[in-house]
Motif scaffolding. Structure first.
Motif, PDB file in Angstrom:
ATOM      1  N   ALA A   1      48.956  63.801  20.248  1.00  0.00           N
ATOM      2  CA  ALA A   1      49.945  63.821  21.345  1.00  0.00           C
ATOM      3  C   ALA A   1      51.358  63.695  20.781  1.00  0.00           C
ATOM      4  O   ALA A   1      52.286  64.373  21.244  1.00  0.00           O
ATOM      5  N   ALA A   2      51.520  62.859  19.748  1.00  0.00           N
ATOM      6  CA  ALA A   2      52.857  62.679  19.158  1.00  0.00           C
ATOM      7  C   ALA A   2      53.340  63.992  18.545  1.00  0.00           C
ATOM      8  O   ALA A   2      54.529  64.334  18.653  1.00  0.00           O
ATOM      9  N   ALA A   3      52.419  64.744  17.927  1.00  0.00           N
ATOM     10  CA  ALA A   3      52.814  66.032  17.330  1.00  0.00           C
ATOM     11  C   ALA A   3      53.310  66.972  18.432  1.00  0.00           C
ATOM     12  O   ALA A   3      54.300  67.693  18.258  1.00  0.00           O
ATOM     13  N   ALA A   4      52.617  66.941  19.576  1.00  0.00           N
ATOM     14  CA  ALA A   4      53.042  67.805  20.699  1.00  0.00           C
ATOM     15  C   ALA A   4      54.414  67.382  21.202  1.00  0.00           C
ATOM     16  O   ALA A   4      55.276  68.222  21.497  1.00  0.00           O
ATOM     17  N   LEU A   5      54.645  66.066  21.280  1.00  0.00           N
ATOM     18  CA  LEU A   5      55.960  65.571  21.729  1.00  0.00           C
ATOM     19  C   LEU A   5      57.051  66.004  20.752  1.00  0.00           C
ATOM     20  O   LEU A   5      58.132  66.456  21.148  1.00  0.00           O
ATOM     21  N   ARG A   6      56.739  65.853  19.464  1.00  0.00           N
ATOM     22  CA  ARG A   6      57.758  66.206  18.454  1.00  0.00           C
ATOM     23  C   ARG A   6      58.088  67.691  18.507  1.00  0.00           C
ATOM     24  O   ARG A   6      59.238  68.080  18.291  1.00  0.00           O
ATOM     25  N   SER A   7      57.071  68.509  18.813  1.00  0.00           N
ATOM     26  CA  SER A   7      57.355  69.947  18.870  1.00  0.00           C
ATOM     27  C   SER A   7      58.282  70.254  20.056  1.00  0.00           C
ATOM     28  O   SER A   7      58.880  71.323  20.115  1.00  0.00           O
ATOM     29  N   CYS A   8      58.385  69.313  21.004  1.00  0.00           N
ATOM     30  CA  CYS A   8      59.340  69.470  22.131  1.00  0.00           C
ATOM     31  C   CYS A   8      60.592  68.620  21.903  1.00  0.00           C
ATOM     32  O   CYS A   8      61.299  68.259  22.863  1.00  0.00           O
ATOM     33  N   LEU A   9      60.834  68.246  20.659  1.00  0.00           N
ATOM     34  CA  LEU A   9      62.026  67.473  20.269  1.00  0.00           C
ATOM     35  C   LEU A   9      62.075  66.076  20.885  1.00  0.00           C
ATOM     36  O   LEU A   9      63.150  65.552  21.184  1.00  0.00           O
ATOM     37  N   CYS A  10      60.903  65.450  21.112  1.00  0.00           N
ATOM     38  CA  CYS A  10      60.847  64.049  21.550  1.00  0.00           C
ATOM     39  C   CYS A  10      60.296  63.230  20.395  1.00  0.00           C
ATOM     40  O   CYS A  10      59.185  63.493  19.932  1.00  0.00           O
ATOM     41  N   GLU A  11      61.042  62.249  19.916  1.00  0.00           N
ATOM     42  CA  GLU A  11      60.581  61.404  18.806  1.00  0.00           C
ATOM     43  C   GLU A  11      60.188  60.031  19.357  1.00  0.00           C
ATOM     44  O   GLU A  11      61.048  59.275  19.801  1.00  0.00           O
ATOM     45  N   PRO A  12      58.887  59.706  19.349  1.00  0.00           N
ATOM     46  CA  PRO A  12      58.478  58.410  19.906  1.00  0.00           C
ATOM     47  C   PRO A  12      58.795  57.245  18.974  1.00  0.00           C
ATOM     48  O   PRO A  12      59.082  57.439  17.797  1.00  0.00           O
TER      49      PRO A  12
END
Ligand SMILES: Cc1ncc(COP(=O)(O)O)c(C=O)c1O
Length: 438
Positions: A312-323
């Motif tokens: 899920a984090a990889a998907a977020l990062r691909s949308c420019l969201c860094e958790p």
């Protein structure tokens, strides 16, 4: 609210004096803010013996938080935790080796603090098999543990990394009935005073630290140590010395200005901005699998969506969201009023875009008690070697070997590394551990 530290530094910058003192940049730009980065020049006050602008600014912070006294740290909650443990034990046990009852999800700074002051730790384990990051303990369970172990102080972490909140008021009541102080690691919750007065100091904690930099618009390193009015009366005179013991003799004036500037915002505007942020998160929460109890933290239970945390984090990062934090099950996203609308939209769209999958089953990740054969102090100050986790079974943990976040020890220094701990290290992607040399 006035900003005496900022005003002084601004005046110094404008005066263009010849800087025949530290720091070596002499106010010339290398990163671009050096002209505001000063040292304890005449008129700038001293962090550990304040009488002027720092004393005034800390007084402002004290009034804003409604504490008995609030002290600044330029070295994070880590410095405050060391001072808090020392002061907390001084409060109820002025001499001798203190005993502290602590929830097991403590940050490693707590372990280091206990090693430094040679405190004995009795761990409180979660009642239900929760996560390494969470340790829910009821006031009743705390009452029983106090009766069984007779500690000199109690230490809890609230909010925890996953955004769970402890019953601080209930725990404070139990501690006070037993005549011992409650110490709270509130590193993640500085803002809570402005959210329905849910800050640990509002709820009865005796000592508490906040990383201002984690949730308020403050530079990294800025933090508070709060003393309650009763704690202040008993140990107020020792508080600065305790902070100094664990701090640098060169506190950052950039961080002090940042804390000072934040006071003005906390006094005017922050509350409204925080409530807007919380409302925006509440709306987001209706559409995503969030398990956080904190109003401005989002803890995605990725297993509900059929994903692991890293997927899920990889998907977020691909949308420019860094958790902020990712483990095998959860992705933690921290918001503050300084986030922009685009940030909420991006997160929601990134989650909505995940193809639907069957939910996953969680693997156990709770810490289990391990036998201790050395005190944390003996183990931390002995000689260590780093070995592969696969060879660590039966060895004595040296340093906790957990990176930040969440920096919660899987095995505590001095404990034997068990098969359950080896499995947990592997689950957290930790491949080597530090053990005491044979
Ligand atoms: C729960 C908790 N306590 C203490 C700390 C240490 O805080 P600081 O980085 O401000 O020293 C952290 C850091 O992440 C934390 O998560």
């Amino acid at each position: 609210m006035n900003t005496p530290i900022c005003d002084f530094c601004e005046g110094y910058r404008k005066a263009h004096v010849s800087r025949l003192h530290m720091p070596g940049h002499k106010g010339q730009f290398f990163l671009g803010f050096e002209d505001l980065d000063i040292t304890e020049v005449s008129g700038a006050d001293e962090l550990y013996a304040p009488e002027g602008i720092i004393a005034q600014s800390e007084k402002n912070a004290t009034a804003l938080f409604g504490s008995g006294r609030t002290l600044y740290s330029t070295e994070g909650s880590s410095q405050c935790i060391r001072a808090m443990v020392k002061l907390g034990l001084t409060l109820s046990k002025p001499a001798g080796r203190g005993k502290i009852l602590a929830a097991r999800n403590a940050h490693k700074a707590f372990l280091y603090a206990c090693a430094l002051v040679d405190a004995e730790i009795v761990w409180l384990y979660p009642q239900s098999g929760m996560d390494l990051c969470s340790c829910p303990v009821t006031p009743q369970a705390l009452r029983e543990a106090i009766a069984a172990h007779r500690p000199d102080a109690v230490y809890i972490t609230s909010p925890d990394y996953l955004g769970q909140l402890a019953d601080v008021a209930g725990m404070a009541k139990v501690c006070h009935e037993a005549g011992i102080p409650l110490l709270v690691d509130n590193a993640h919750g500085a803002y809570l005073h402005w959210y329905n007065r849910q800050h640990p100091m509002d709820l009865g904690a005796d000592l508490c630290c906040d990383s201002a930099h984690k949730t308020l618009p403050v530079l990294t390193g800025g933090a508070y140590l709060h003393l309650s009015p009763t704690a202040n009366a008993a140990i107020g005179a020792e508080a600065k010395a305790a902070m100094e013991l664990f701090g640098s003799t060169s506190p950052s004036y950039l961080i002090l200005q940042s804390l000072d500037r934040c006071n003005a915002y906390l006094g005017n505007g922050f509350s409204e901005d925080l409530n807007c942020c919380a409302r925006r998160i509440a709306a987001l929460r209706k559409r995503i699998p969030d398990v956080s109890q904190e109003p401005v933290k989002v803890t995605l239970d990725c297993h509900c969506l059929g994903y692991t945390g890293p997927e899920a984090a990889a998907a977020l990062r691909s949308c420019l969201c860094e958790p902020e934090f990712v483990d095998s099950r959860y992705v933690v996203c921290m918001f503050s009023p300084q986030n922009q609308e685009a940030d909420y939209i991006r997160l929601e769209q990134a989650i909505a875009a995940l193809p639907h999958k069957e939910p996953l089953c969680a693997l156990p990740s709770a810490v289990t008690p391990s036998p201790a054969v050395m005190t944390p102090r003996q183990a931390i100050f002995s000689s260590h070697e780093t070995i592969p986790v696969t060879q660590a079974l039966g060895r004595i943990c040296g340093s906790p070997t957990v990176s930040c976040p969440p920096a919660i020890p899987i095995t505590v220094s001095g404990e034997i590394i068990t098969a359950e701990a080896v499995a947990l290290y592997q689950k957290y992607g930790i491949h080597t551990v530090s053990v005491v040399k044979r």
